[in-house]
Structures are given as structure tokens and as C-alpha cells.
Write a protein that holds these residues in place. Structure first.
Motif, mmCIF file in Angstrom:
data_model
loop_
_atom_site.group_PDB
_atom_site.id
_atom_site.type_symbol
_atom_site.label_atom_id
_atom_site.label_comp_id
_atom_site.label_asym_id
_atom_site.label_seq_id
_atom_site.Cartn_x
_atom_site.Cartn_y
_atom_site.Cartn_z
ATOM 1 N N TRP A 125 3.740 -2.498 1.825
ATOM 2 C CA TRP A 125 2.795 -1.974 0.782
ATOM 3 C C TRP A 125 2.363 0.002 1.907
ATOM 4 C CZ3 TRP A 125 0.867 -3.539 -3.426
ATOM 5 C CH2 TRP A 125 0.761 -4.956 -3.331
ATOM 6 N N ARG A 182 -3.712 -6.373 -1.565
ATOM 7 C CA ARG A 182 -3.419 -4.575 -1.310
ATOM 8 C C ARG A 182 -4.200 -3.800 -0.644
ATOM 9 N NH1 ARG A 182 -3.459 -0.552 -6.312
ATOM 10 N NH2 ARG A 182 -5.234 -0.061 -4.966
ATOM 11 N N THR A 217 -3.882 -6.095 -6.517
ATOM 12 C CA THR A 217 -2.828 -6.703 -6.434
ATOM 13 C C THR A 217 -1.933 -7.421 -6.851
ATOM 14 O OG1 THR A 217 -4.163 -7.093 -3.486
ATOM 15 C CG2 THR A 217 -2.098 -8.612 -4.835
#
Length: 173
Positions: A152, A130, A83
């Protein structure tokens, strides 16, 4: 002149507790078995332990290094934080002319929202971690990177990218 061995069994030095004599090396230095507070047993040079140059089995060094590498709750070097890497890559696309994707983002005036620019925790709060196999995408290629403009998305395979590239070429003809 013979050196006198100092009995270190039962004595505490920083995180180390002397357990038993281990051996004398070829230079006549005494080595002792120590129990570290973390539970590890090590053999160390008695003089180094008494002088304070050896204070643990290595766990103290790991703790200090980990603390030094932390900023805003995440690792500063970020090699293992996908992330954080996505956040850094997004900023590079907008700010760094040496990045290959800069002409499509920063070169066209696309920027990072002020809330995200220098605040990774804000980015993390808005986007979450993420997911595996996903990448950061903008909903609209004309908008800046920001909380209401990104999501995402699944990373396309090489074949999917090639097919999309071919369809763009045929549409232009």
C-alpha cells in the motif's frame, strides 16, 4: 354493508405485534399500530399484515437484501469497501483492454497471481485492509501483482504527479 373491524391488539403476525387501532382510511381499511421485533413502531394496513404481505417494519427486507449482497464476507456491490475496489481495479488493469491503464499492465503481460485472481479473502489476508489515502502499488513495475510484489503506497498529489512527469520529460531529452 359495514365492514367488521378485526381486533389485532395483542396478536403476533411474523415480526409484528399488534398494539392498538390507529385509524380507518378513506377506503374503509383499518390501520393498526404494530411493534416490530427490532423495536420500531409502525402503522400498517391490517389486511396486509394478516395476509402476510407486511411482515415487519422493513427490517426484514434490509436483512435479506444485505445477506444477498454478501459474498466471502464482504458486500458484493462493494461501493463502500475500498480494499475490494482496489482488488477489482488491479484485476481490471490486467484483464480489461478498455481500462486506461491496461497498456501499462495487461498489455505488457503483467498478470495477477493465481492466489489472488479469484480469491478476494486471500488478497485481504496478504495485504490487509487498504489504509486511508493509500493505493495498491507493485514493488517492481516488471513483476506481476502478487503477495510478495505489492504494497500500500501513498497516493501522490496532482502536483507530485506533474513534477514527476516533468522530470521524466527532461531526462528523455
Amino acid at each position: 354493508m359495514r365492514k367488521v373491524r378485526i381486533d389485532m391488539a395483542g396478536l403476533r403476525y411474523a415480526r409484528l405485534l399488534g398494539v392498538d387501532f390507529s385509524h380507518t382510511d378513506r377506503h374503509g381499511h383499518c390501520h393498526w399500530l404494530f411493534a416490530c421485533d427490532c423495536g420500531t413502531m409502525i402503522v400498517a394496513h391490517g389486511g396486509n399484515v394478516r395476509a402476510g404481505s407486511t411482515t415487519s417494519c422493513g427490517c426484514r427486507h434490509r436483512e435479506i437484501s444485505a445477506a444477498r449482497l454478501r459474498t466471502h464476507g464482504e458486500r458484493a456491490d462493494k461501493r463502500h469497501a475500498p480494499t475490494y475496489r482496489a482488488w477489482q481495479a488491479m484485476k481490471s488493469l490486467c484483464d480489461n483492454p478498455k481500462v486506461s491503464g491496461y497498456p501499462q499492465c495487461g498489455g505488457r503481460g503483467i498478470a495477477v497471481a493465481a492466489r489472488w485472481r479469484d480469491d478476494f479473502p486471500a488478497f485481504l489476508a496478504d495485504m490487509g485492509e487498504r489504509p486511508l489515502g493509500m493505493t495498491l502499488r507493485r514493488d517492481d513495475a516488471q513483476r506481476d501483482f502478487g503477495p510478495n510484489a505489492c504494497h500500500w503506497a501513498v497516493v501522490p498529489t496532482r502536483a507530485e504527479r506533474a513534477a514527476r512527469s516533468r522530470s521524466h520529460r527532461h531526462a528523455e531529452v
